[in-house]
Design a protein around this motif. Structure first.
Motif: not given
Length: 193
Positions: A31-37, A89-92, A96-99, A108-117
């Motif tokens: 359920y983790f990925l479905n809940l997160l999405q 951790s790496k997968f998530l 999330v960046v892809n989602l 941008s990918v940079s904005q998404l990476n900053t958010f996920v970090i």
């Protein structure tokens, strides 16, 4: 009703976290990925601003569970992802960046990476985590760009500020003799026998 559902989900995650690792990992894998999405979908939907604090709490718990290593079973499909050094951790982070990248192509990918970090780095401090989420919601322009009212995102802080202001006003009024009537309910705290 939605707040009740979110509170139940928070309690469910708390109970899963306390259960034995075999059961909790089976839950997370299923359920983790479905809940997160679903949480991200509702969080970024402009009609659901009122549940912001609970959504933030849920996300904080989920990212904290992964970052702390409480989720030990792989969240990814080992048949599709065969990288030997893959961690949850790496997968998530990638997930999330892809989602979010597919949903919000204006970022941008940079904005998404900053958010996920930030989601991983701030998952022990709810006020900072909520602030980080608010910044993201403004960046995606789903909330800030359309000129809509965003006060619901800051409701908790606004209520606390209003309560502090009212308390200060009461304190100042109580300091002036005769300003408050003798039977005013605010005097109950002052009277001692």
């Amino acid at each position: 009703i939605s707040d009740t559902g979110l509170l139940i989900l928070i309690e469910l995650l708390d109970n899963i976290e306390k259960s034995d690792p075999q059961n909790s990992n089976a839950f997370y894998q299923t359920y983790f990925l479905n809940l997160l999405q679903d949480i991200f979908y509702v969080l970024t939907d402009t009609f659901h601003k009122h549940g912001f604090k609970l959504h933030a709490t849920l996300l904080l718990k989920m990212f904290s569970a992964v970052e702390s290593g409480r989720v030990t079973a792989p969240l990814w499909d080992p048949i599709k992802i065969t990288e030997p050094n893959m961690t949850n951790s790496k997968f998530l982070r990638q997930y999330v960046v892809n989602l979010l990248g597919t949903s919000f192509q204006n970022l941008s990918v940079s904005q998404l990476n900053t958010f996920v970090i930030g989601l991983f780095d701030l998952n022990k401090d709810l006020p900072k985590f909520k602030s980080h989420l608010r910044d993201f919601l403004c960046n995606i322009k789903e909330f800030g760009g359309s000129g809509e009212d965003n006060r619901q995102l800051f409701l908790e802080e606004a209520e606390a500020a209003e309560a502090a202001k009212k308390e200060e006003q009461n304190k100042n009024e109580m300091a002036v003799p005769g300003l408050i009537a003798p039977h005013d309910p605010r005097r109950d705290n002052e009277m001692t026998d």
